[in-house]
Design an enzyme around this catalytic site. Sequence first.
Site, PDB file in Angstrom:
ATOM      1  N   GLU A   1       3.597   1.971  11.618  1.00 56.29           N
ATOM      2  CA  GLU A   1       2.885   2.781  12.614  1.00 56.29           C
ATOM      3  C   GLU A   1       3.832   3.618  13.478  1.00 56.29           C
ATOM      4  O   GLU A   1       3.468   4.712  13.918  1.00 56.29           O
ATOM      5  CB  GLU A   1       2.060   1.892  13.576  1.00 56.29           C
TER       6      GLU A   1
ATOM      7  N   ILE B   1       0.838  -1.204   0.000  1.00 58.03           N
ATOM      8  CA  ILE B   1       0.000   0.000   0.000  1.00 58.03           C
ATOM      9  C   ILE B   1       0.874   1.256   0.000  1.00 58.03           C
ATOM     10  O   ILE B   1       0.427   2.332   0.380  1.00 58.03           O
ATOM     11  CB  ILE B   1      -0.974  -0.008   1.195  1.00 58.03           C
TER      12      ILE B   1
ATOM     13  N   GLY C   1       8.902  -3.977  11.827  1.00 55.98           N
ATOM     14  CA  GLY C   1       7.781  -3.298  11.176  1.00 55.98           C
ATOM     15  C   GLY C   1       7.801  -1.818  11.505  1.00 55.98           C
ATOM     16  O   GLY C   1       8.087  -1.423  12.635  1.00 55.98           O
TER      17      GLY C   1
END
Lengths: 183, 743
Positions: B710, B470, B707
């Site tokens: 966020e 995305i 990751g």
Amino acid sequence: MHASSSLAPPETITLTINGQARQMAVQPWVTLLDALREHLDLTGTKKGCDHGQCGACTVLVDGKRINSCLTLAVMRDGAEITTIEGLAGEDGALHPVQAAFVEHDAFQCGYCTPGQICSIVGMMNEGHARTDEDIRELMSGNLCRCGAYPNIMDAIRQTLRERGEKPASEKNATPIPAYHLAE
Amino acid sequence: MTATQYVGKPVSRVDGRAKVTGAAKYAGEFNVPRLTYGVIVSSTVAKGRITRIDATAALALEGVIEVLTHENTPRLAWLDRSYQDQIAPNGSPFRPLHDDKVVYSGQPVALVVAENFELARYAASLVRVEYAPEPHQTNFDDAMAEAYEPPTGRAGYTPPPKPRGEADQAFADAKYQVSAQYATPTEHHNPMENYATTVAYGEEGKLTVYDKTQGAQNVQAYLASVFSMSSDDVRVISPFVGGGFGSGLRPVYNVFLAVLAARQLKRSVRVSLTRQQMFTFSHRSETRQEVRLGAARDGQLEAIIHEAFADTSTFEDFAEGIVNWSGLLHQCDNVRLEYRIAPMDVYTPADMRAPGATQGTFALECAVDELAHRLGMDPLEFRLKNYAERDQNLDKPFSSKELRECYRQGAERFGWSQRNLEPRSMRRGNRLIGWGMSTGAWEAMQDKAGAKATLHVDGRLIVGSATADIGTGTYTIMTQIAAETLGIPLERVEFQLGDSTLPFSPVEGGSWTAASVGTAVKEVCEALREKLFKLAGKIHDSPLGDATLEDVVFENGEVRLHRDSARGIALTEILRRSDMATLDEEVTAKPKMLEQSGYSRHSHQVTFVEVEVEEDIGMVRVTRVVDAVAGGRILNPKTARSQILGGVVWGISMALHEETLSDHAFGRFMNHNLAEYHIPVNKDIPEIDVIFVHEDDTIVNPLGAKGLGEIGLVGTAAAVANAVFHATGKRVRHLPVTLDKLL
Ligand code: FES
Ligand code: FES
């Protein structure tokens, strides 16, 4: 296309798109953006709002950047239009702005990207971009929800440098490399 | 990893060329033959019943094919369960065109299908819908009276930990106290690409669904179950996604409507949402929070009480972790955390980048700043004093935590030691200058994921998994991992994603994709390596002799002996000599639960922000940001930095710009367009300095990556608000910090 009898009939227009004359029959209510995307399968030009609020649909009409969602195709009969598909060379070599975008990771999802790039080319044609602050101002009609702005700025600065037009440097710019990876 | 030829290098995006030339095709851009266009009519009331729909005028237009409403749609799956996707909250998922009930403003009530887009749009304006409206509730301050504790059971949701110590007593006894209320508004994800689906109607009714989604398989399973289709008859494809941020984790109603119409009309259909309709599903929950902190004179944190309220819809219990972070970020023995949700007549909220964490951390980290100020203590010193060496929520050690190093490197880069403690003490011309900071954390998750890999005799390696990119860089980092593991040049590797027929992948979110899919890609390539090695051994006169797998390296498309690099064989040669056109392998990679369960696994962040405030008009501008991140191993510093930049921009946006406002008279969002829903433009964003602090972690997953989607956002809004306080002496506790609140 079955147009209703009560609706305005299609008109035949000619648009020169990326150097190629394209004749087409469009109803007057078709925007330039939809003509490109839906009629000519030139989907590189994006639709983010359809209201002139985001810049994703930016194309060059006779060298000037415009929001293609805010103009009807029939109003541009005879115009020269450059879309993102027309920027790279015949041999596939990327336009300097495109190459700088790849190198500086000036995009993430890529959806605002064609509009950003066309807008930058248009901005350079205008010739008003002298400082970083000018560029930021002049590029503020192109939203990027992914937040790639700092990298877009790097890509623009590189392109201007390559053209020999150095933008005056930022007053608060930190003399710091782009990223830091402790080994 | 045997070498680090690609992983860890700032490789440019492998899909970069497609994106900068306009060649990348997004869901609404597959121009299949004989395409029809569907335009959605949205409800104008927030609650009530539809009493009449008159589509006569629309249907009278030549070229209008059908108007679908609840009155003429076929009976579909009956049970709620059939509509629940991978990450659905508890409750009854919304069913478009199901009956005459209106449950929120903007709800789709009809779909007009015509031979072209303009006609469909015009015809949609002619559909007359009459309602019997009922009183609605969209005012969160009033809705809070109905709040309840969300049920557990939603995938990925962890309820607040049980209280520890005696928080209320410790707070009452504390020498220094802060007790304050914070609020965050409704926000909408607003990715640049509007949601769209193109359904290609194929032979025997087989459907190819080009859909904008963060989970092709999640949508495919939903469609198969809702429309009772065999999963072979519906394939979902989503190669490029123009931003998601969580809005595409669950199937969006356009995909339902497009498939409904295609099946009904036996035609290909495209349904795109307008920007206005991007405000008619999924939002970041609105919150009201109360934080009480107590500290001793030396700055030791003695009590944390954090209570949060957030909204949900009337039909689902949306739950996210808002307060949990307050028990994790700083060392404190007396903690009580509470979380309740209150139903309103809106669509169900959704995960939105750093869901829960960013709202909760805003409140906590502002309160920490307030407490440090009250103590007359530097806020960085305060955080160092209360540094959590252990996860007290879980009572487990961290698998790794280099937050201290983030504090050190970030502060040094920013020049934090030059800060004057006093608010309003720094100026540049007629502008007040403020420096603020905050901390954030996000969970480092790994989920089960599959991948397959096929090596072709011409040297191409094709690897695939049904995940999404995305904008996060999935295509690129997976290509790097595959190239690295098999020692094949990057240009010869192709990674495929966004196709429901590829091996299983969870939805692309939560910052777990690099860890989950990355591990699968690594493992499938390792398995292929082994297969190739075995094949090589069977070749007559094998140059590898009787070497074992440990004795060889895979490099430059060859497998060679460690000790004698002259002895080797090209991978393509192995296939050719074995008479094979391709060699493939497929794996499902699972997290090592047992090993992981002993540890708390998190990424950490610290953000330092400088703002300039024009005193006379209260205008705030962020002028400098340093974000130091401990996110495990950085697979690609170039795309990783972009992820953090994006997070920081989102934090600035949350702090200063974003807010969806409701007109409670109509129960409707008012500023549902990009001119009135403010997000930063180029001019709003300064240079952003990203530091990745070195962090080794062998527990989180075999790649050591945590990751990054966020973590750049989590604490950033608080840092901006804290900087505004430092500049002006005014504490704004209700986001966004707009100029009216500063005057
Ligand atoms: S689509 Fe034209 S400005 Fe947004
Ligand atoms: S790259 Fe996604 S909106 Fe700009």
